[in-house]
Scaffold this active site. Structure first.
Site, PDB file in Angstrom:
ATOM      1  N   LYS A 126       0.862  -1.191   0.000  1.00  0.00           N
ATOM      2  CA  LYS A 126       0.000   0.000   0.000  1.00  0.00           C
ATOM      3  C   LYS A 126       0.891   1.232   0.000  1.00  0.00           C
ATOM      4  O   LYS A 126       1.469   1.591   1.019  1.00  0.00           O
ATOM      5  CB  LYS A 126      -0.878   0.037   1.266  1.00  0.00           C
ATOM      6  CG  LYS A 126      -1.958   1.093   1.181  1.00  0.00           C
ATOM      7  CD  LYS A 126      -2.437   1.597   2.528  1.00  0.00           C
ATOM      8  CE  LYS A 126      -1.495   2.557   3.162  1.00  0.00           C
ATOM      9  NZ  LYS A 126      -1.270   3.820   2.398  1.00  0.00           N
ATOM     10  N   GLU A 185      10.706   1.019   9.797  1.00  0.00           N
ATOM     11  CA  GLU A 185      11.692   2.062   9.511  1.00  0.00           C
ATOM     12  C   GLU A 185      10.984   3.380   9.789  1.00  0.00           C
ATOM     13  O   GLU A 185      10.128   3.804   9.022  1.00  0.00           O
ATOM     14  CB  GLU A 185      12.143   1.928   8.057  1.00  0.00           C
ATOM     15  CG  GLU A 185      13.535   2.448   7.835  1.00  0.00           C
ATOM     16  CD  GLU A 185      13.493   3.927   7.524  1.00  0.00           C
ATOM     17  OE1 GLU A 185      13.637   4.722   8.481  1.00  0.00           O
ATOM     18  OE2 GLU A 185      13.322   4.278   6.365  1.00  0.00           O
ATOM     19  N   CYS A 237      13.780  10.829   6.161  1.00  0.00           N
ATOM     20  CA  CYS A 237      14.018  10.464   7.561  1.00  0.00           C
ATOM     21  C   CYS A 237      15.517  10.526   7.870  1.00  0.00           C
ATOM     22  O   CYS A 237      15.918  10.605   9.025  1.00  0.00           O
ATOM     23  CB  CYS A 237      13.453   9.086   7.863  1.00  0.00           C
ATOM     24  SG  CYS A 237      13.989   7.862   6.674  1.00  0.00           S
ATOM     25  N   GLU A 296      11.072  16.149  13.891  1.00  0.00           N
ATOM     26  CA  GLU A 296      11.595  15.909  12.542  1.00  0.00           C
ATOM     27  C   GLU A 296      11.063  17.039  11.651  1.00  0.00           C
ATOM     28  O   GLU A 296       9.858  17.165  11.461  1.00  0.00           O
ATOM     29  CB  GLU A 296      11.079  14.542  12.070  1.00  0.00           C
ATOM     30  CG  GLU A 296      11.857  13.953  10.956  1.00  0.00           C
ATOM     31  CD  GLU A 296      11.476  12.491  10.694  1.00  0.00           C
ATOM     32  OE1 GLU A 296      10.386  12.055  11.112  1.00  0.00           O
ATOM     33  OE2 GLU A 296      12.270  11.796  10.043  1.00  0.00           O
TER      34      GLU A 296
HETATM   35  P1  ADP Z   1       4.153  10.587   6.837  1.00  0.00           P
HETATM   36  O1  ADP Z   1       4.067  11.511   7.993  1.00  0.00           O
HETATM   37  O2  ADP Z   1       5.491  10.465   6.222  1.00  0.00           O
HETATM   38  O3  ADP Z   1       3.032  10.713   5.863  1.00  0.00           O
HETATM   39  P2  ADP Z   1       2.823   8.330   7.932  1.00  0.00           P
HETATM   40  O4  ADP Z   1       3.378   7.466   8.973  1.00  0.00           O
HETATM   41  O5  ADP Z   1       1.627   9.152   8.253  1.00  0.00           O
HETATM   42  O6  ADP Z   1       4.038   9.185   7.461  1.00  0.00           O
HETATM   43  O7  ADP Z   1       2.470   7.524   6.623  1.00  0.00           O
HETATM   44  C1  ADP Z   1       3.283   6.530   6.075  1.00  0.00           C
HETATM   45  C2  ADP Z   1       2.433   5.475   5.438  1.00  0.00           C
HETATM   46  O8  ADP Z   1       1.609   4.906   6.452  1.00  0.00           O
HETATM   47  C3  ADP Z   1       1.471   5.969   4.364  1.00  0.00           C
HETATM   48  O9  ADP Z   1       1.344   4.957   3.374  1.00  0.00           O
HETATM   49  C4  ADP Z   1       0.166   6.132   5.113  1.00  0.00           C
HETATM   50  O10 ADP Z   1      -0.962   6.015   4.274  1.00  0.00           O
HETATM   51  C5  ADP Z   1       0.245   4.955   6.065  1.00  0.00           C
HETATM   52  N1  ADP Z   1      -0.554   5.083   7.289  1.00  0.00           N
HETATM   53  C6  ADP Z   1      -0.809   6.192   8.010  1.00  0.00           C
HETATM   54  N2  ADP Z   1      -1.570   5.896   9.082  1.00  0.00           N
HETATM   55  C7  ADP Z   1      -1.813   4.560   9.027  1.00  0.00           C
HETATM   56  C8  ADP Z   1      -2.541   3.621   9.844  1.00  0.00           C
HETATM   57  N3  ADP Z   1      -3.169   4.011  10.947  1.00  0.00           N
HETATM   58  N4  ADP Z   1      -2.558   2.322   9.475  1.00  0.00           N
HETATM   59  C9  ADP Z   1      -1.901   1.915   8.375  1.00  0.00           C
HETATM   60  N5  ADP Z   1      -1.207   2.736   7.577  1.00  0.00           N
HETATM   61  C10 ADP Z   1      -1.149   4.033   7.885  1.00  0.00           C
END
Ligand code: ADP
Length: 500
Positions: A193, A269, A303, A400
């Site tokens: 995903k 990560e 990161c 960050e």
């Molecule tokens: P960033 O701040 O870099 O967007 P996130 O951690 O929010 O980082 O997002 C990284 C990935 O995790 C994206 O693919 C996002 O759609 C997914 N994501 C965010 N929240 C969730 C969740 N609760 N469960 C599964 N995937 C998530």
């Protein structure tokens, strides 16, 4: 192949670049299909806000259908000859290189980074395909006599099973290949995903895997505007065996809790807060050039980006002057325009965050040397910024930044530098500049970090183990360790074959 179906491919273009036949559907069991119910997500160009494409917005049922496909394909894929898996990865590596311009254009359009950096990411991202095509045929084992001499132990490796991979938006290609390549090499099937902000690159990559001959169902792609709703049932499903995630620490931590219920293998990560230490004995040119890379690569949206600059008193003025000159020479623009070195941030929230961190630091006594402003043009831009004398307690030291902001604090002694560098919950990467090799060794042993760039500004390389300590994560990507994340160890004990 349903790639000619107009409901599942599109052309993505602006006045500078043009990519045809970009898949927009879900890849499930080897065919592209729309989401159940037909909902879509608009993918935007952050430098203009223009809608580039509409991609499928998967329902939770679509997510489980993708897992069904991965489960169905698992045994046959695990049973393939390592050379066969290797060859698919190698052919995909070649196709990625053949499509460098397309992939670079897609990354620049959906994420905003300058085209030259997107091309660099194609090279870097492709390396995981080549590296793990080579690792696929080198999966090891062991055979040894037990200490008592009464038996023989055989240790073998098996693929862990179906994998769910969740990737972020900042390196749309490399974050995908860094997970898909070792998983496939190990014999695991995958549901991936990508981030809903930047799905096009992963969708195009998946199409290249298909063209390279990857069997149906081995790689499945789902895109969703509600990552949590889509992911929770997949992670809770007993047939899933591994979760691999790159993203923020809060989301990683929440996913670890979900993974615990299913006792899943996990690779995480997560966030970073990289210190960058410049010692008095550093070569100034190396320090400045490398610091520019460590900070401004990907507009700071990495990161691994240097987040906290610690500069020793004796070199601080010279370093600040040389760095500021380089920062003033950066060119803001759309990533697809010639000469751009600073593209937009991913969205308005990212700009607000950078602005708030800079304002907070200045209110607490930092000196604004250059920048500190949003850019008055269409798109989500923040001007490259340098802050000196950042004061303890400033939010920018614990957050960050994910933006083009240099935050400098001066220090006096090596011990103080190390103490400041380690004063964070994170531990992904550190950078240090010194011409004293023994000091470099001391830093390697004392800095709380998974990676150290010593007199260099970029550490990422498919041949070496990428990953962090502390709140920066669990597990390693790349190197021989990268494939181990997708392998189970099985041990067999047999009697001494000479015993009668
Ligand atoms: P960033 O701040 O870099 O967007 P996130 O951690 O929010 O980082 O997002 C990284 C990935 O995790 C994206 O693919 C996002 O759609 C997914 N994501 C965010 N929240 C969730 C969740 N609760 N469960 C599964 N995937 C998530």
């Amino acid at each position: 192949m349903t790639t000619n179906d107009t409901t599942t491919t599109t052309t993505v273009a602006d006045e500078h670049v043009h990519v045809e036949d970009v898949p927009t559907g879900l890849l499930i069991g080897g065919s592209w299909r729309p989401a159940t119910g037909g909902r879509t997500i608009a993918v935007q160009d952050p430098s203009t806000g223009a809608v580039l494409a509409e991609v499928a917005d998967a329902t939770p049922e679509d997510g489980i259908a993708a897992l069904d496909a991965a489960v169905a394909a698992q045994d046959a894929w695990a049973a393939t000859a390592p050379r066969e898996r290797s060859d698919v990865l190698r052919r995909t590596f070649d196709l990625v290189h053949e499509h460098t311009d397309d992939l670079a254009a897609l990354m620049t359009l959906e994420m905003g980074k300058p085209l030259a950096e997107s091309r660099g990411e194609v090279v870097y991202g492709a390396e995981f395909l080549r590296w793990f095509s080579e690792e696929a045929v080198r999966i090891g084992g062991d055979y040894r006599t037990n200490p008592e001499g009464t038996g023989r132990g055989i240790v073998l490796k098996r693929p862990v099973g179906p994998v769910y991979a969740i990737t972020p938006w900042n390196f749309p290609l490399a974050m995908a290949t860094r997970k898909i390549a070792p998983a496939l090499a190990a014999g695991c099937t995958v549901v991936i995903k990508p981030a809903d902000l930047t799905p096009l690159t992963t969708l195009f990559l998946a199409e290249l895997f298909r063209r390279a001959g990857l069997p149906d169902g081995v790689l499945n792609v789902v895109t969703s505007s509600d990552a949590k709703e889509l992911s929770a049932p997949i992670i809770a499903d007993r047939r899933l065996r591994k979760l691999t995630f790159t993203g923020s620490t809060p989301v990683g931590s929440a996913l670890l809790k979900q993974a615990a219920d299913n006792v899943l293998r996990t690779s995480m990560e997560l966030g970073g807060n990289a210190p960058l230490l410049v010692f008095d004995d550093a070569d100034l040119d190396t320090a400045v050039t490398s610091a520019m890379q460590a900070k401004f690569r990907n507009v700071g949206e990495a990161c691994t980006a240097a987040n906290r600059f610690f500069v020793q008193d004796g070199i601080a003025d010279a370093f600040l002057a040389a760095l500021t000159a380089k920062v003033e020479a950066l060119r803001i623009g759309r990533g697809s325009e010639d000469g751009t070195t600073i593209g937009p941030l991913i969205d308005g929230r990212a700009v607000d965050k950078a602005a708030a961190l800079v304002d907070d630091a200045v209110e607490r006594g930092a000196r604004l040397v250059v920048g500190g402003e949003r850019v008055d043009r269409q798109g989500t831009f923040y001007g490259p910024t340098v802050l000196d004398d950042v004061q303890p307690g400033s939010d920018i030291l614990t957050t960050e930044i994910f933006g083009p902001v240099v935050a400098i604090t001066r220090f006096h002694t090596e011990d103080e530098g190390i103490r400041l560098a380690n004063d964070t919950e994170y531990g992904l990467v550190a950078y240090a500049y010194t011409s004293d090799f023994a000091r470099g060794q001391r830093l390697a042993e004392r800095l709380e970090t998974g990676m150290l760039g010593l007199n260099t500004g970029v550490v990422s390389n498919a041949a070496f183990p990428f990953g962090g300590v502390k709140a920066s994560g669990i597990g390693r990507e790349g190197s021989h360790e990268g494939i181990e994340e997708y392998l189970e160890t099985v041990y067999v004990l047999t009697p001494d074959p000479f015993a009668r």
